[in-house]
Design a protein around this motif. Structure first.
Motif, PDB file in Angstrom:
ATOM      1  N   MET A 179       7.832   8.752 -12.112  1.00  5.40           N
ATOM      2  CA  MET A 179       7.575   9.827 -11.162  1.00  5.40           C
ATOM      3  C   MET A 179       7.884   9.607  -9.835  1.00  5.40           C
ATOM      4  O   MET A 179       7.706  10.082  -8.721  1.00  5.40           O
ATOM      5  CB  MET A 179       6.092   9.978 -10.978  1.00  5.40           C
ATOM      6  CG  MET A 179       5.594  10.819 -12.466  1.00  5.40           C
ATOM      7  SD  MET A 179       6.375  12.511 -12.612  1.00  5.40           S
ATOM      8  CE  MET A 179       5.288  13.271 -11.506  1.00  5.40           C
ATOM      9  N   ARG A 180       8.617   8.457  -9.322  1.00  5.02           N
ATOM     10  CA  ARG A 180       8.817   7.985  -7.811  1.00  5.02           C
ATOM     11  C   ARG A 180       9.867   9.189  -7.262  1.00  5.02           C
ATOM     12  O   ARG A 180       9.425   9.329  -5.957  1.00  5.02           O
ATOM     13  CB  ARG A 180       9.533   6.571  -7.929  1.00  5.02           C
ATOM     14  CG  ARG A 180       9.785   5.760  -6.675  1.00  5.02           C
ATOM     15  CD  ARG A 180      10.294   4.354  -6.895  1.00  5.02           C
ATOM     16  NE  ARG A 180      11.239   4.407  -7.765  1.00  5.02           N
ATOM     17  CZ  ARG A 180      11.767   3.209  -8.341  1.00  5.02           C
ATOM     18  NH1 ARG A 180      10.951   2.004  -8.150  1.00  5.02           N
ATOM     19  NH2 ARG A 180      12.612   3.434  -9.242  1.00  5.02           N
TER      20      ARG A 180
ATOM     21  N   CYS B 180      -2.527   2.259 -10.211  1.00  7.28           N
ATOM     22  CA  CYS B 180      -1.196   2.088  -9.445  1.00  7.28           C
ATOM     23  C   CYS B 180      -0.872   3.278  -8.836  1.00  7.28           C
ATOM     24  O   CYS B 180      -1.299   4.319  -9.527  1.00  7.28           O
ATOM     25  CB  CYS B 180      -0.228   1.170 -10.028  1.00  7.28           C
ATOM     26  SG  CYS B 180       0.535   1.980 -11.466  1.00  7.28           S
ATOM     27  N   LEU B 181      -0.177   3.317  -7.851  1.00 11.30           N
ATOM     28  CA  LEU B 181       0.413   4.444  -7.087  1.00 11.30           C
ATOM     29  C   LEU B 181       1.708   4.419  -6.670  1.00 11.30           C
ATOM     30  O   LEU B 181       2.274   3.546  -6.731  1.00 11.30           O
ATOM     31  CB  LEU B 181      -0.569   4.528  -5.714  1.00 11.30           C
ATOM     32  CG  LEU B 181      -2.028   4.632  -5.822  1.00 11.30           C
ATOM     33  CD1 LEU B 181      -2.603   3.939  -4.309  1.00 11.30           C
ATOM     34  CD2 LEU B 181      -2.579   6.070  -6.079  1.00 11.30           C
ATOM     35  N   HIS B 182       2.301   5.569  -6.505  1.00  9.72           N
ATOM     36  CA  HIS B 182       3.461   5.659  -5.710  1.00  9.72           C
ATOM     37  C   HIS B 182       3.241   6.558  -4.333  1.00  9.72           C
ATOM     38  O   HIS B 182       2.745   7.752  -4.236  1.00  9.72           O
ATOM     39  CB  HIS B 182       4.700   6.237  -6.251  1.00  9.72           C
ATOM     40  CG  HIS B 182       5.870   6.062  -5.176  1.00  9.72           C
ATOM     41  ND1 HIS B 182       6.699   4.926  -5.410  1.00  9.72           N
ATOM     42  CD2 HIS B 182       6.379   6.975  -4.392  1.00  9.72           C
ATOM     43  CE1 HIS B 182       7.747   5.115  -4.414  1.00  9.72           C
ATOM     44  NE2 HIS B 182       7.508   6.395  -3.775  1.00  9.72           N
ATOM     45  N   VAL B 183       3.420   5.979  -3.027  1.00 11.64           N
ATOM     46  CA  VAL B 183       2.960   6.635  -1.878  1.00 11.64           C
ATOM     47  C   VAL B 183       4.204   6.754  -1.067  1.00 11.64           C
ATOM     48  O   VAL B 183       4.569   5.654  -0.569  1.00 11.64           O
ATOM     49  CB  VAL B 183       1.697   5.786  -1.118  1.00 11.64           C
ATOM     50  CG1 VAL B 183       1.502   6.672   0.101  1.00 11.64           C
ATOM     51  CG2 VAL B 183       0.445   5.817  -2.166  1.00 11.64           C
ATOM     52  N   PRO B 184       4.715   7.918  -0.837  1.00 10.62           N
ATOM     53  CA  PRO B 184       5.756   7.950   0.203  1.00 10.62           C
ATOM     54  C   PRO B 184       5.619   7.441   1.563  1.00 10.62           C
ATOM     55  O   PRO B 184       4.297   7.529   1.745  1.00 10.62           O
ATOM     56  CB  PRO B 184       6.272   9.686   0.175  1.00 10.62           C
ATOM     57  CG  PRO B 184       5.362   9.786  -0.902  1.00 10.62           C
ATOM     58  CD  PRO B 184       4.265   9.143  -1.427  1.00 10.62           C
ATOM     59  N   ARG B 185       6.368   6.576   2.190  1.00 10.60           N
ATOM     60  CA  ARG B 185       6.008   6.110   3.315  1.00 10.60           C
ATOM     61  C   ARG B 185       5.982   7.071   4.427  1.00 10.60           C
ATOM     62  O   ARG B 185       5.141   6.858   5.595  1.00 10.60           O
ATOM     63  CB  ARG B 185       7.170   5.113   3.577  1.00 10.60           C
ATOM     64  CG  ARG B 185       7.321   3.751   2.673  1.00 10.60           C
ATOM     65  CD  ARG B 185       8.244   2.828   3.171  1.00 10.60           C
ATOM     66  NE  ARG B 185       8.346   1.827   2.268  1.00 10.60           N
ATOM     67  CZ  ARG B 185       7.428   0.904   1.984  1.00 10.60           C
ATOM     68  NH1 ARG B 185       6.316   0.707   2.892  1.00 10.60           N
ATOM     69  NH2 ARG B 185       7.651   0.090   1.032  1.00 10.60           N
ATOM     70  N   GLU B 186       6.337   8.287   4.447  1.00  7.84           N
ATOM     71  CA  GLU B 186       6.355   9.421   5.244  1.00  7.84           C
ATOM     72  C   GLU B 186       5.691  10.382   4.596  1.00  7.84           C
ATOM     73  O   GLU B 186       6.177  10.999   3.631  1.00  7.84           O
ATOM     74  CB  GLU B 186       7.740   9.941   5.778  1.00  7.84           C
ATOM     75  CG  GLU B 186       8.431   8.808   6.732  1.00  7.84           C
ATOM     76  CD  GLU B 186       9.595   9.131   7.128  1.00  7.84           C
ATOM     77  OE1 GLU B 186       9.941  10.472   7.291  1.00  7.84           O
ATOM     78  OE2 GLU B 186      10.444   8.413   7.794  1.00  7.84           O
ATOM     79  N   LEU B 187       4.551  10.881   4.856  1.00  8.43           N
ATOM     80  CA  LEU B 187       3.694  11.984   4.476  1.00  8.43           C
ATOM     81  C   LEU B 187       3.542  13.005   5.410  1.00  8.43           C
ATOM     82  O   LEU B 187       3.328  12.709   6.665  1.00  8.43           O
ATOM     83  CB  LEU B 187       2.462  11.666   4.010  1.00  8.43           C
ATOM     84  CG  LEU B 187       2.354  10.837   2.492  1.00  8.43           C
ATOM     85  CD1 LEU B 187       1.001  10.169   2.412  1.00  8.43           C
ATOM     86  CD2 LEU B 187       2.914  11.402   1.492  1.00  8.43           C
ATOM     87  N   PRO B 188       3.387  14.464   5.060  1.00  9.52           N
ATOM     88  CA  PRO B 188       3.139  15.459   5.979  1.00  9.52           C
ATOM     89  C   PRO B 188       1.812  15.246   6.655  1.00  9.52           C
ATOM     90  O   PRO B 188       1.026  14.507   6.154  1.00  9.52           O
ATOM     91  CB  PRO B 188       3.333  16.710   5.129  1.00  9.52           C
ATOM     92  CG  PRO B 188       2.846  16.180   3.776  1.00  9.52           C
ATOM     93  CD  PRO B 188       3.378  14.929   3.491  1.00  9.52           C
TER      94      PRO B 188
ATOM     95  N   THR C 217       0.926  -1.201   0.030  1.00 12.07           N
ATOM     96  CA  THR C 217      -0.206  -0.095  -0.002  1.00 12.07           C
ATOM     97  C   THR C 217       0.787   1.201  -0.045  1.00 12.07           C
ATOM     98  O   THR C 217       0.328   2.385  -0.260  1.00 12.07           O
ATOM     99  CB  THR C 217      -0.924   0.029   1.079  1.00 12.07           C
ATOM    100  OG1 THR C 217      -0.196   0.121   2.359  1.00 12.07           O
ATOM    101  CG2 THR C 217      -1.971  -1.067   1.365  1.00 12.07           C
ATOM    102  N   HIS C 218       2.029   1.057   0.246  1.00 14.48           N
ATOM    103  CA  HIS C 218       3.130   2.264   0.168  1.00 14.48           C
ATOM    104  C   HIS C 218       4.102   2.105  -0.677  1.00 14.48           C
ATOM    105  O   HIS C 218       4.632   0.927  -0.936  1.00 14.48           O
ATOM    106  CB  HIS C 218       3.299   2.681   1.541  1.00 14.48           C
ATOM    107  CG  HIS C 218       2.382   3.288   2.561  1.00 14.48           C
ATOM    108  ND1 HIS C 218       1.340   2.484   2.754  1.00 14.48           N
ATOM    109  CD2 HIS C 218       2.195   4.389   2.910  1.00 14.48           C
ATOM    110  CE1 HIS C 218       0.415   3.268   3.607  1.00 14.48           C
ATOM    111  NE2 HIS C 218       1.023   4.548   3.708  1.00 14.48           N
ATOM    112  N   GLY C 219       5.130   3.060  -1.156  1.00 15.88           N
ATOM    113  CA  GLY C 219       5.921   2.907  -1.865  1.00 15.88           C
ATOM    114  C   GLY C 219       5.276   2.563  -3.344  1.00 15.88           C
ATOM    115  O   GLY C 219       4.202   3.412  -3.607  1.00 15.88           O
ATOM    116  N   SER C 220       5.941   2.107  -4.228  1.00 21.05           N
ATOM    117  CA  SER C 220       5.200   1.490  -5.500  1.00 21.05           C
ATOM    118  C   SER C 220       4.373   0.357  -5.311  1.00 21.05           C
ATOM    119  O   SER C 220       4.861  -0.406  -5.280  1.00 21.05           O
ATOM    120  CB  SER C 220       6.184   1.540  -6.677  1.00 21.05           C
ATOM    121  OG  SER C 220       7.071   2.562  -6.960  1.00 21.05           O
ATOM    122  N   THR C 221       3.091   0.776  -5.490  1.00 23.47           N
ATOM    123  CA  THR C 221       2.018  -0.388  -5.228  1.00 23.47           C
ATOM    124  C   THR C 221       1.836  -1.227  -6.572  1.00 23.47           C
ATOM    125  O   THR C 221       2.209  -0.922  -7.551  1.00 23.47           O
ATOM    126  CB  THR C 221       0.653   0.459  -5.095  1.00 23.47           C
ATOM    127  OG1 THR C 221      -0.134   0.775  -6.170  1.00 23.47           O
ATOM    128  CG2 THR C 221       0.931   1.369  -3.972  1.00 23.47           C
TER     129      THR C 221
END
Length: 266
Positions: free
Chosen positions: A57-58, A25-33, A7-11
């Motif tokens: 885009m990662r 699909c997504l790229h979700v940084p493991r740390e978000l503001p 669910t985080h990083g490149s999904t």
């Protein structure tokens, strides 16, 4: 948690719950503001290289702490030979603009993203989708980046859809809010060597309308025609021609990243 691997990083690719023929699909940084993170949507073209664009885009996502969403609208929906469906917004009862907004709602239910206004880039067929989406939903866009569309829609009510916007309200159930469009930062980008014409000058095929040839011979010329049409309607445009690049979404992506990067966090 093991689920964080997916669910985080490149999904992986996920099936959309609104229509499981469609994916993303997504790229979700493991740390978000703590505040909702900006959402950047990258719309693929005919080749459906959603995962490729997401991966490209990662680093941008990690640097700017944004969530990248790459929808996948498969070819062969209903008609196994069709490859164009999403480009023209509506296809055999499927409204791809509304499908994208539904997918964004799904993402927003899972992640803390600023889903009300997002950044949208598309290249080639994705560039077709992006500028038509801008006409329909300017209030949802923080910015729009239009990359090398082979076929353009001019703001011109004397021309039939999709060459122009005649009958737009009857077709889509809403009129074009030009004031709202003018408030959206708009970027157009194309490679200087994007001059092959075999795919975009194809009379008689399903993605052709007579009159398309009047907008220019190459994608460079057609995007410049769109720029001039936008500017004649009071829409400001940042126009990038990437020296030496052909018809390559990855080659123009750094210009897209500079454009979005200049806006994110302002």
């Amino acid at each position: 948690m093991t689920s964080m691997l997916y669910t985080h990083g490149s999904t992986p690719l996920f099936a959309s719950q609104v229509d499981q023929r469609l994916h993303y699909c997504l790229h979700v940084p493991r740390e978000l503001p703590d505040l909702p993170a900006p959402l950047v949507v990258i719309q693929h073209g005919t080749g459906r290289t959603a995962q490729k664009y997401r991966t490209a885009m990662r680093d941008f996502a990690e640097e700017h702490k944004v969530v990248v969403l790459a929808p996948l609208f498969p070819a062969g929906l209903i008609d196994p030979d069709d490859v164009h469906n999403f480009k023209f917004i509506e296809y055999r009862g499927i409204r791809f603009d509304l499908m994208l907004l539904a997918i964004i709602d799904e993402v927003a239910a899972r992640y803390p993203v600023a889903a009300d206004r997002f950044y949208l880039h598309g290249f080639s067929g994705g560039g077709q989708f992006t500028h038509r989406f801008l006409f329909l939903h300017p209030q949802r866009l923080a910015a729009a980046s239009i990359g090398a569309p082979g076929r353009i829609t001019l703001l011109d009510d004397s021309l039939p859809w999709w060459l122009g916007t005649k009958g737009f309200q009857e077709r889509f159930g809403r009129s074009i809010d030009l004031d709202a469009v003018r408030r959206v930062p708009v970027h157009m980008v194309v490679g200087s060597e994007d001059t092959d014409t075999f795919e975009i000058n194809n009379p008689g095929e399903s993605n052709w309308m007579n009159g398309c040839e009047k907008t220019g011979r190459t994608r460079v010329e057609r995007l410049d025609t769109l720029r001039r049409n936008f500017e004649s309607n009071g829409i400001k445009v940042i126009f990038d021609v990437v020296d030496g690049a052909g018809h390559s979404g990855s080659a123009v992506l750094p210009a897209v990243q500079r454009f979005f990067g200049s806006l994110i966090g302002r």
